[in-house]
Design an enzyme around this catalytic site. Structure first.
Site, PDB file in Angstrom:
ATOM      1  N   ASP A   1      48.657  47.093  41.949  1.00 32.45           N
ATOM      2  CA  ASP A   1      48.919  46.420  40.669  1.00 32.45           C
ATOM      3  C   ASP A   1      49.373  47.431  39.615  1.00 32.45           C
ATOM      4  OD1 ASP A   1      49.217  44.297  38.982  1.00 32.45           O
ATOM      5  OD2 ASP A   1      47.090  44.145  38.444  1.00 32.45           O
TER       6      ASP A   1
ATOM      7  N   THR B   1      42.902  39.708  33.251  1.00 30.37           N
ATOM      8  CA  THR B   1      42.634  38.622  34.196  1.00 30.37           C
ATOM      9  C   THR B   1      41.225  38.741  34.746  1.00 30.37           C
ATOM     10  OG1 THR B   1      44.899  39.077  34.836  1.00 30.37           O
ATOM     11  CG2 THR B   1      43.749  37.409  36.124  1.00 30.37           C
TER      12      THR B   1
END
Ligand SMILES: Nc1ncnc2c1ncn2[C@@H]1O[C@H](COP(=O)(O)OP(=O)(O)OP(=O)(O)O)[C@@H](O)[C@H]1O
Length: 725
Positions: free
Chosen positions: A487, A369
């Site tokens: 994350d 991302t």
């Protein structure tokens, strides 16, 4: 100093004397007036004189100090100036006398110095070498008070000779008009003015650091406006800046940012080194080299821009001192401007970063991302690294905060064996891209698990223990440094060929504190997101990471995600289905969370996970306890990294023991190829083919010594399942 004392004393006396005189005058007038007739005129005179006398007396009583140090009447000032000039004349005569004797020796010295200068100055480098020398020269100015007396006296001798030469030039210059002087940049002549109080302040300071190259300027008289800034302060300021200049004058330019660059600048460095060595060996030589008075093309400006020697400074009027300070300031400003104009354009925070051209791109590894990851090779060392290009185009208002955080957090925490190590930050060719060079780690855990799942392989319990203990120790380190990863997931865990697990991708990492601050709850990839985040809490801490660790542990065992929800609602539902819908008893405070208030949840029975893992013999009881401790709904009761590491599952009390990392099986790494080979591209295994040929055909083929793969369709057909090959 003695001048000052004398004058103060004189002035004191003067004021007393005038006071006495006025008193005497008034008393004699008084006598006269009483003895004379009592006419109106004499009465008036008497009263005026007596009032004048009173006022004078009161002034002298109240303002003694002021009188002593205030601006003096013209005559006193003139007398003082005259005394000063007389002294100057005497000193000059004395100097001339001594200089005559030394003149010959000085000429010889100067010639030698010129020869030396000629030898050491490279053509085309004049500006830089001058700057360099100047730097050293200033350094010596600062050090001068430590130098032996012998050195200083030789400086003074040389200086005297220079002054004598200068006076000769002054004589030629006498015929010039003031306008000509101004055009040449010489100071404008102003009426002489002294201020004894300020003079006293200046004389109290030590002037041991002043330059011996000053040439007195008897002709100029100036006004002192500011005595607070002494030449010492100016010199200190200069010294600081000049050191900076030398640093800037390093091999960093618009094209090359590498500290390893070998370019012509290194030659310059060598030159500097030679000079610096010379400086150490022989201070005097360098100082003479730097002395423009020895140069034939000396300009008037140069003469005014000398720092006077301490002795001369004392002899100067305040006006002259001020002139010097101003001249030095101007010279400094001009030099600064010139130097700045030579500097390349650079971004201070990124100065010193190497350029991406220093690396050769081997292949593209993956795109996430926040950035594309390449495998790169350092052209100098052949070291293989992972180069993550941080995505800049998504950031409209400057440097992306995620990139900054990732760099900061990794630099802070990356010195742990289980956290990916950042080697350096690199700039793209146009300075519009930023790369992070990290140690290259061959596998990402997600791809590895997928491959294993496809191959129907599993990590053994011992391997699971090793992986978990590595993961937990990296996280413990991170949490101790007050860093939340936010994350954690299998695709952000890397594994080396040598079985070492490394936590990567700190793009969402943040420093937390005590007390907690509110952060966004939209963090962590959905499948690994904790129930408190899903229910909208903004006051969260390390337990959010520990929940992800629980999900990862389950994935190490199952080889697939434990809670693969397709949306937030489905995600929380999946969790409650496996672990049971919480109550205030199980999770105190859950009913206060926004998500809980907004939704109604079906009541699922408490903990179905046990059945899944124990009944399926995926974990033993100890192992399940650890998993359960990590996947605890209430964040306050969830295991911390340290608690988990101390869990008995990892101790050597029960078998199987953790496997040493180097005994881990090796796998072909996707990241070392452009793409991992698809399963259909596996090499053919001909020996298996016989197994799918019917016995009759096989016998026939054997008789004819033909292998099944040699048989082409046409003559006769072989029965085998092509999907297996
Ligand atoms: N140090 C490394 N060595 C080898 N491969 C790496 C390294 N770092 C990252 N990768 C590979 O690049 C992929 C993407 O990297 P990373 O996760 O850091 O990028 P991202 O843009 O932040 O991804 P995400 O979408 O997961 O947030 C990883 O899954 C991994 O395959």
């Amino acid at each position: 100093m003695s001048d000052h004392k004398e004058s103060s004393h004189d002035e004191g006396e003067l004021s007393d004397e005038s006071h006495k005189r006025s008193n005497r005058a008034s008393s004699s007038e008084e006598a006269k007036s009483t003895s004379s007739s009592k006419g109106l005129e004499s009465k008036m005179r008497e009263s005026i004189l007596s009032r004048l006398s009173k006022r004078k007396q009161s002034e002298s009583d109240d303002d003694t100090t002021e009188q002593r140090f205030s601006i003096q009447p013209k005559d006193a000032q003139k007398a003082k100036e005259e005394r000063y000039r007389e002294k100057e004349r005497e000193r000059r005569k004395e100097r001339e006398h001594r200089d005559d004797r030394r003149g010959e020796r000085e000429v010889e010295t100067r010639q030698k110095d010129r020869d030396f200068k000629g030898r050491h100055e490279k053509p085309g480098r004049d500006v830089k070498s001058h700057e360099h020398r100047h730097h050293h020269h200033r350094k010596h100015e600062g050090d001068q008070h430590r130098r032996p007396e012998r050195d200083r006296s030789s400086d003074r001798d040389a200086d005297k000779h220079r002054r004598r030469e200068d006076r000769n030039k002054d004589r030629h210059r006498k015929s010039r008009t003031p306008d000509e002087d101004q055009l040449k940049g010489s100071p404008i002549k102003k009426p002489r003015h002294t201020n004894n109080q300020e003079e006293a302040k200046l004389f109290d300071r030590g002037f041991s650091v002043l330059d011996p190259n000053y040439k007195t300027k008897e002709k100029e008289v100036l006004v002192v406006e500011d005595v607070e800034m002494s030449p010492i302060e100016i010199l200190e300021e200069k010294d600081e800046k000049e050191i900076v200049e030398v640093i800037i004058d390093s091999p960093v330019g618009p094209k090359k940012y590498s500290k390893f660059e070998s370019d012509p600048e290194s030659d310059h460095d060598e030159q500097g080194k030679v000079e610096s060595e010379n400086d150490d060996e022989d201070d005097d030589v360098v100082e003479v080299l730097d002395d423009p008075l020895n140069s034939d093309d000396e300009s008037d400006d140069d003469k005014y821009n000398r720092t006077p020697e301490d002795r001369e400074w004392e002899d100067m009027t305040e006006a002259e001192q001020r002139l010097h300070r101003e001249a030095m300031k101007k010279r400094h400003a001009v030099r600064q401007k010139a130097l700045i104009s030579q500097l390349p354009v650079f971004y201070p925070g990124l100065m010193g970063c190497r350029n991406i051209d220093e690396y050769e791109c081997v292949n593209r590894v993956d795109e996430g991302t926040f950035g594309v990851v390449y495998r790169g090779k350092d052209k100098r060392t052949d070291e293989i690294v992972a180069l993550k290009r941080l995505k800049m185009e998504k950031e409209k208002e400057g440097f992306p905060i995620t990139a900054l955080r990732e760099i900061n957090m990794l630099l802070k925490a990356g010195n742990h064996p289980n956290i990916v190590n950042v080697k350096e930050i690199l700039l793209g060719s146009n300075m519009d891209k930023i790369y992070m060079a990290m140690e290259f780690v061959e596998h990402d855990m997600k791809s590895l698990l997928d491959t294993m799942s496809r191959r129907n392989k599993r990590f053994s319990i011992g391997e699971q223990k090793t992986l978990m203990s590595q993961l937990l120790s990296g996280i413990e380190h991170m949490h101790k440094l007050w860093i939340l990863h936010r994350d954690l997931k299998t695709s952000n865990l890397l594994m080396s060929h040598t079985g070492v697990l490394k936590i990567a991708d700190f793009g969402l990492a943040r420093e937390y504190g005590d007390p907690l601050r509110k952060f966004t709850s939209i963090v962590v990839t959905l499948w690994y997101r904790s129930p408190e985040l899903l229910l909208g809490t903004r006051l969260y801490s390390t337990p959010v990471d520990m929940w992800s660790v629980g999900c990862i542990m389950a994935e190490f065992i199952l080889l697939k995600p434990l809670f693969p929800g397709r949306g937030e609602l489905e995600q929380i539902k999946k969790i409650f289905m496996e672990l049971g819908t919480p109550t205030e008893a199980i999770w105190p405070g859950v009913t206060e969370l926004d998500g809980w208030k907004a939704l109604t949840f079906e009541k699922y029975p408490y903990n179905q996970l046990r059945k899944k893992f124990l009944a399926g013999r995926l974990l033993n009881d100890t192992g399940f306890k650890l998993l359960n401790g990590l996947l605890t709904l209430d964040p306050k009761n969830r295991f911390s990294a340290s608690q988990a590491l101390d869990h008995e599952w990892f101790t050597f009390r029960e078998e199987p023991y953790p496997v040493p990392p180097e005994e881990f099986p090796t796998f072909p790494a996707k990241s070392e190829q452009n793409k991992a080979p698809p399963p259909a591209a596996k090499p053919k295994q001909p020996e298996n083919r016989m197994a799918h040929v019917d016995p009759e055909t096989a016998k026939l083929l054997k008789q004819f010594e033909v292998r099944p793969e040699q048989v082409k369709p046409g003559g006769f057909s072989l029965k085998f399942d092509p999907t297996r090959f």
